[in-house]
Scaffold this motif. Structure first.
Motif, PDB file in Angstrom:
ATOM      1  N   SER A  49      11.609  -3.400 -39.614  1.00  0.00           N
ATOM      2  CA  SER A  49      11.748  -3.158 -41.048  1.00  0.00           C
ATOM      3  C   SER A  49      11.334  -4.383 -41.876  1.00  0.00           C
ATOM      4  O   SER A  49      11.134  -4.265 -43.070  1.00  0.00           O
ATOM      5  CB  SER A  49      13.202  -2.791 -41.374  1.00  0.00           C
ATOM      6  OG  SER A  49      14.070  -3.873 -41.073  1.00  0.00           O
ATOM      7  N   ARG A  50      11.192  -5.529 -41.237  1.00  0.00           N
ATOM      8  CA  ARG A  50      10.818  -6.737 -41.981  1.00  0.00           C
ATOM      9  C   ARG A  50       9.348  -7.105 -41.806  1.00  0.00           C
ATOM     10  O   ARG A  50       8.909  -8.135 -42.308  1.00  0.00           O
ATOM     11  CB  ARG A  50      11.681  -7.916 -41.523  1.00  0.00           C
ATOM     12  CG  ARG A  50      13.128  -7.749 -41.852  1.00  0.00           C
ATOM     13  CD  ARG A  50      13.941  -8.922 -41.317  1.00  0.00           C
ATOM     14  NE  ARG A  50      15.347  -8.703 -41.532  1.00  0.00           N
ATOM     15  CZ  ARG A  50      15.988  -9.039 -42.636  1.00  0.00           C
ATOM     16  NH1 ARG A  50      15.349  -9.610 -43.618  1.00  0.00           N
ATOM     17  NH2 ARG A  50      17.272  -8.790 -42.763  1.00  0.00           N
ATOM     18  N   ARG A  51       8.598  -6.274 -41.096  1.00  0.00           N
ATOM     19  CA  ARG A  51       7.232  -6.672 -40.758  1.00  0.00           C
ATOM     20  C   ARG A  51       6.341  -6.884 -41.977  1.00  0.00           C
ATOM     21  O   ARG A  51       5.371  -7.630 -41.904  1.00  0.00           O
ATOM     22  CB  ARG A  51       6.607  -5.669 -39.797  1.00  0.00           C
ATOM     23  CG  ARG A  51       6.291  -4.325 -40.387  1.00  0.00           C
ATOM     24  CD  ARG A  51       5.664  -3.412 -39.321  1.00  0.00           C
ATOM     25  NE  ARG A  51       5.560  -2.068 -39.780  1.00  0.00           N
ATOM     26  CZ  ARG A  51       6.496  -1.138 -39.646  1.00  0.00           C
ATOM     27  NH1 ARG A  51       7.616  -1.445 -39.047  1.00  0.00           N
ATOM     28  NH2 ARG A  51       6.322   0.070 -40.098  1.00  0.00           N
ATOM     29  N   ASN A  52       6.634  -6.256 -43.087  1.00  0.00           N
ATOM     30  CA  ASN A  52       5.832  -6.458 -44.290  1.00  0.00           C
ATOM     31  C   ASN A  52       6.432  -7.510 -45.219  1.00  0.00           C
ATOM     32  O   ASN A  52       5.866  -7.812 -46.259  1.00  0.00           O
ATOM     33  CB  ASN A  52       5.654  -5.138 -45.034  1.00  0.00           C
ATOM     34  CG  ASN A  52       4.852  -4.140 -44.213  1.00  0.00           C
ATOM     35  OD1 ASN A  52       3.895  -4.511 -43.531  1.00  0.00           O
ATOM     36  ND2 ASN A  52       5.253  -2.882 -44.242  1.00  0.00           N
ATOM     37  N   GLY A  53       7.581  -8.058 -44.826  1.00  0.00           N
ATOM     38  CA  GLY A  53       8.213  -9.100 -45.629  1.00  0.00           C
ATOM     39  C   GLY A  53       7.594 -10.456 -45.346  1.00  0.00           C
ATOM     40  O   GLY A  53       6.767 -10.612 -44.448  1.00  0.00           O
TER      41      GLY A  53
END
Length: 193
Positions: free
Chosen positions: A1-5
Motif C-alpha cells: 500500500s506504500r509503493r506509490n508513497g
C-alpha cells in the motif's frame, strides 16, 4: 500500500553527529546557527505516507536513538526548536552490518529501540556465501555502467568469471559493483578481460 508513497533513504553514519537530529526531524527557523530560513522538513516528514530507510542504524548516537524510539512509537515528530507536533505515517526500514544484539549487550545500542525495530528481520548472507548471485549482479552492473559510459560490452572472459567466483568479496556487493565499474571504465573493447 506504500509503493506509490515517498521513499527516503538516509545513511546514519554519513551525517555529522550534531546535524542528524535536524536531518531526521527537521528544524524551525533560527533553531541553531546556520539553520535554513523558514525552517526545514525532516526526513520523517518527507517520508510521510511512505517509507524511510535508516541505513547504518547502529551508527546513530544513543541520544538520537531515544528520539527515534519515541517517533516510531508515537508516529509524531517535533522539529528542532519547534512546538508543533506533526503526525507522520511512515514505515521504517533499518539496516546495519553489525550484530545489533551484541551492540545492545555492549551498551552501544538501545535495547528498546532494537526490539521496536526488530519486527521483521532479514539476514543477508555475505556475497561469498551466495556465489549464485554474482553472475546476476555482474550482468546488471555491466549493463548499468556500460550505458552510463556509452560503451557496448558484449561479453566477459571466463577467467574473469572464475576470479569473481573464487574471490571472497569482503566488501560484499558494493565491492563487486565498484570492481565492475572500474573494469567497464578501463575496457578498451567490447569484452571485459
Amino acid at each position: 500500500s506504500r509503493r506509490n508513497g515517498p521513499y527516503i533513504a538516509i545513511n546514519c553514519a554519513a551525517i555529522p553527529r550534531d546535524l542528524i537530529a535536524a536531518e531526521l526531524f527537521g528544524h524551525e527557523e533560527g533553531a541553531f546557527t546556520g539553520s535554513r530560513r523558514g525552517g526545514n522538513q525532516g526526513k520523517f516528514e518527507l517520508a510521510d505516507g511512505g517509507t524511510i530507510f535508516l541505513d547504518e542504524i547502529a551508527e546513530a548516537p544513543l541520544e538520537i536513538q531515544a528520539i527515534l524510539l519515541r517517533v516510531i512509537e508515537d508516529k509524531r515528530v517535533v522539529r528542532i526548536g519547534g512546538r508543533q507536533i506533526r503526525d507522520v505515517d511512515v514505515r521504517v526500514l533499518a539496516a546495519t552490518n553489525r550484530d545489533l544484539e551484541e551492540e545492545v549487550n555492549k551498551g552501544n545500542f538501545r535495547k528498546d529501540l532494537y526490539y521496536r525495530l526488530n519486527v521483521f528481520n532479514l539476514h543477508l548472507p555475505p556475497l561469498r556465501d551466495r556465489t549464485d548471485d554474482i553472475p546476476l549482479l555482474v550482468n546488471i552492473f555491466v549493463k548499468k555502467y556500460a550505458n552510463a559510459m556509452g560503451k557496448t560490452i558484449c561479453g566477459i572472459d571466463q577467467k574473469v568469471w572464475d576470479a569473481f567466483l573464487e574471490y571472497a568479496w569482503p566488501g560484499n556487493v558494493r565491492e563487486l559493483q565498484n570492481m565492475v565499474e572500474r573494469m567497464v571504465n578501463y575496457a578498451s573493447g567490447d569484452r571485459l578481460t
